[in-house]
Design a protein around this motif. Structure first.
Motif, mmCIF file in Angstrom:
data_model
loop_
_atom_site.group_PDB
_atom_site.id
_atom_site.type_symbol
_atom_site.label_atom_id
_atom_site.label_comp_id
_atom_site.label_asym_id
_atom_site.label_seq_id
_atom_site.Cartn_x
_atom_site.Cartn_y
_atom_site.Cartn_z
ATOM 1 N N LEU A 166 -58.150 12.012 -7.445
ATOM 2 C CA LEU A 166 -56.775 12.743 -7.355
ATOM 3 C C LEU A 166 -55.661 11.799 -7.138
ATOM 4 N N TYR A 167 -55.705 10.687 -6.428
ATOM 5 C CA TYR A 167 -54.667 9.830 -6.296
ATOM 6 C C TYR A 167 -54.236 9.154 -7.670
ATOM 7 N N LYS A 168 -55.184 8.654 -8.199
ATOM 8 C CA LYS A 168 -55.039 7.998 -9.602
ATOM 9 C C LYS A 168 -54.793 8.796 -10.449
ATOM 10 N N LEU A 169 -55.109 10.187 -10.616
ATOM 11 C CA LEU A 169 -54.629 11.170 -11.573
ATOM 12 C C LEU A 169 -53.010 11.372 -11.191
ATOM 13 N N LYS A 170 -52.762 11.582 -9.953
ATOM 14 C CA LYS A 170 -51.210 11.628 -9.696
ATOM 15 C C LYS A 170 -50.269 10.295 -10.134
ATOM 16 N N ARG A 171 -50.792 9.238 -9.818
ATOM 17 C CA ARG A 171 -50.122 8.007 -10.253
ATOM 18 C C ARG A 171 -49.971 7.982 -11.659
ATOM 19 N N LYS A 172 -50.806 8.029 -12.422
ATOM 20 C CA LYS A 172 -51.035 8.312 -13.918
ATOM 21 C C LYS A 172 -49.958 9.542 -14.461
ATOM 22 N N SER A 173 -50.054 10.473 -13.952
ATOM 23 C CA SER A 173 -49.048 11.678 -14.236
ATOM 24 C C SER A 173 -47.627 11.413 -13.818
ATOM 25 N N GLY A 174 -47.342 10.696 -12.679
ATOM 26 C CA GLY A 174 -46.014 10.554 -12.218
ATOM 27 C C GLY A 174 -45.546 9.360 -13.320
ATOM 28 N N LEU A 175 -46.258 8.290 -13.693
ATOM 29 C CA LEU A 175 -45.715 7.204 -14.399
ATOM 30 C C LEU A 175 -45.411 7.731 -15.889
ATOM 31 N N ASN A 176 -46.131 8.617 -16.450
ATOM 32 C CA ASN A 176 -45.780 9.228 -17.420
ATOM 33 C C ASN A 176 -44.499 10.079 -17.551
ATOM 34 N N SER A 177 -44.595 10.748 -16.559
ATOM 35 C CA SER A 177 -43.114 11.691 -16.525
ATOM 36 C C SER A 177 -42.104 10.733 -16.240
ATOM 37 N N ARG A 178 -42.347 9.575 -15.691
ATOM 38 C CA ARG A 178 -40.937 8.568 -15.283
ATOM 39 C C ARG A 178 -40.513 8.177 -16.779
ATOM 40 N N VAL A 179 -41.353 7.834 -17.506
ATOM 41 C CA VAL A 179 -41.167 7.139 -18.970
ATOM 42 C C VAL A 179 -40.491 8.229 -20.012
ATOM 43 N N LEU A 180 -41.003 9.466 -19.952
ATOM 44 C CA LEU A 180 -40.467 10.702 -20.665
ATOM 45 C C LEU A 180 -39.310 10.750 -20.209
ATOM 46 N N THR A 181 -38.921 10.934 -18.953
ATOM 47 C CA THR A 181 -37.578 11.348 -18.518
ATOM 48 C C THR A 181 -36.531 10.539 -18.781
ATOM 49 N N ILE A 182 -37.046 8.941 -18.585
ATOM 50 C CA ILE A 182 -36.061 7.896 -19.183
ATOM 51 C C ILE A 182 -35.734 7.902 -20.728
ATOM 52 N N SER A 183 -36.898 8.398 -21.458
ATOM 53 C CA SER A 183 -36.773 8.324 -23.160
ATOM 54 C C SER A 183 -35.832 9.384 -23.314
ATOM 55 N N THR A 184 -35.186 10.114 -22.498
ATOM 56 C CA THR A 184 -34.551 11.279 -23.009
ATOM 57 C C THR A 184 -33.204 10.949 -23.543
ATOM 58 N N ASP A 185 -32.518 9.983 -23.398
ATOM 59 C CA ASP A 185 -31.372 9.575 -23.776
ATOM 60 C C ASP A 185 -31.484 8.910 -25.319
ATOM 61 N N ALA A 186 -32.499 8.165 -25.506
ATOM 62 C CA ALA A 186 -32.839 7.423 -26.662
ATOM 63 C C ALA A 186 -33.314 8.526 -27.788
ATOM 64 N N ILE A 187 -33.868 9.622 -27.413
ATOM 65 C CA ILE A 187 -34.389 10.441 -28.156
ATOM 66 C C ILE A 187 -33.146 11.378 -28.646
ATOM 67 N N ASP A 188 -32.199 11.806 -27.702
ATOM 68 C CA ASP A 188 -31.039 12.311 -28.277
ATOM 69 C C ASP A 188 -30.253 11.504 -29.258
ATOM 70 N N LYS A 189 -30.388 10.117 -29.063
ATOM 71 C CA LYS A 189 -29.462 9.357 -30.114
ATOM 72 C C LYS A 189 -29.958 9.528 -31.703
ATOM 73 N N PHE A 190 -31.251 10.142 -31.822
ATOM 74 C CA PHE A 190 -31.748 10.233 -33.188
ATOM 75 C C PHE A 190 -30.688 10.754 -34.129
ATOM 76 N N LYS A 191 -29.865 11.903 -33.393
ATOM 77 C CA LYS A 191 -28.781 12.590 -34.145
ATOM 78 C C LYS A 191 -27.744 11.629 -34.778
ATOM 79 N N LEU A 192 -27.734 10.351 -34.455
ATOM 80 C CA LEU A 192 -27.023 9.423 -35.040
ATOM 81 C C LEU A 192 -27.401 8.809 -36.125
ATOM 82 N N LEU A 193 -28.594 9.222 -36.763
ATOM 83 C CA LEU A 193 -29.090 8.689 -38.021
ATOM 84 C C LEU A 193 -28.958 9.075 -39.321
ATOM 85 N N GLY A 194 -28.242 10.256 -39.286
ATOM 86 C CA GLY A 194 -27.886 10.811 -40.238
ATOM 87 C C GLY A 194 -29.126 11.832 -40.749
ATOM 88 N N LEU A 195 -29.928 12.061 -39.849
ATOM 89 C CA LEU A 195 -31.345 12.967 -40.580
ATOM 90 C C LEU A 195 -30.869 14.403 -40.453
#
Length: 299
Positions: A166-195
């Motif tokens: 359970l501890y290992k599962l919590k660590r993996k899930s928490g790290l993935n959440s951190r990556v995804l949360t920080i990725s929000t700004d980069a994902i939003d910037k795709f609107k600048l590509l003219g797609l």
């Protein structure tokens, strides 16, 4: 690995660099006039996702979930690997330290596609596959959590092993959440590509879905850990309850035995012919009365 031109047509050129060396980065700097500081960001294994612009160069640094099983889950590099995406004019350059599914699958899709594409569309395809890697990981972690939950509540398994899982599962899930949360700004910037708006919305929706999945997973894991600890405490309390009940049974008869174990001459009962049996009967009566009382109290 040498610099590889994966795709080229009249609209686009895709250059891929795996495990870049100093010579590779020097070539990219001289050939495409990319800022060295941006190129150095692709070498840091723990660099967080981001978006930067430098002149006509648009730089996305994203992280893809990996299936590598690491013993230590301390940093985001233990659960993900970074992919640098440079967009300039009609050229897309991807830089990564190891083989990634998103690059391989995008390459496969382009080989099967009909017609020409653009660098921006290739970047979008890679980003969607990166989000899918986290989606697959959330499904895998959810299945693991369900298995642990079944073992905890339906099987008599080793509690030490389960709490470690359970501890290992919590660590993996928490790290993935951190990556995804920080990725929000980069994902939003795709609107600048003219797609097309629908294409950018698809990427944002996929990102939001994965973020929501991991938020739900984190809550479920936390609740499961709480229930597991409560169950462990309940079992410990049950053991202490049983021991306490046995103590209640034996306390009065131990007292009686202690009284008659004293060596005094002035104890008339000791000279009674059936005193021994009377004492045993009294002890049995005390135990029976204690048992009836405990049953009525539903102890």
């Amino acid at each position: 690995m040498p610099i590889d031109t994966i795709y080229r047509d009249s609209q686009c050129e895709w250059v891929d660099v795996e495990e870049p060396t100093a010579e590779d980065l020097k070539f990219l700097h001289e050939r495409y006039e990319i800022n060295n500081l941006l190129l150095e960001d692709t070498l840091d294994p723990n660099h967080l996702p981001k978006y930067e612009e430098d002149g006509n160069v648009k730089f996305f640094l994203l992280r893809e979930n990996t299936e590598l099983e690491r013993k230590n889950l301390n940093t985001i590099s233990d659960i993900s690997t970074k992919i640098g995406i440079f967009l300039l004019n009609k050229t897309i350059i991807t830089i990564h330290r190891m083989k990634t599914k998103s690059i391989a699958q995008t390459r496969k899709q382009l080989s099967c596609a009909q017609g020409e594409t653009t660098a921006e569309n290739i970047a979008l395809m890679i980003s969607l596959l990166i989000m899918k890697s986290f989606d697959d990981e959330s499904i895998s972690l959810m299945e693991t959590m369900d298995n642990i939950e079944n073992e905890i509540f339906l099987k008599n398994t080793n509690h030490t092993t389960q709490i470690r899982r359970l501890y290992k599962l919590k660590r993996k899930s928490g790290l993935n959440s951190r990556v995804l949360t920080i990725s929000t700004d980069a994902i939003d910037k795709f609107k600048l590509l003219g797609l097309q708006d629908s294409e950018v919305v698809d990427l944002k929706d996929k990102h939001k879905d994965v973020v929501g999945d991991f938020d739900h997973l984190n809550i479920q894991i936390t609740n499961l850990i709480g229930m597991f600890l409560a169950l462990s405490d309940q079992k410990a309390n049950q053991v202490m309850k049983i021991l306490a009940i046995y103590s209640v049974y034996f306390l009065p008869i131990t007292f009686i035995a202690g009284v008659y174990g004293m060596n005094f001459d002035n104890m008339p009962e000791l000279h009674t012919k059936h005193g021994y049996f009377y004492t045993l009967g009294l002890m049995a009566l005390v135990v029976i009365c204690t048992f009836i009382y405990a049953r009525r109290k539903q102890w």
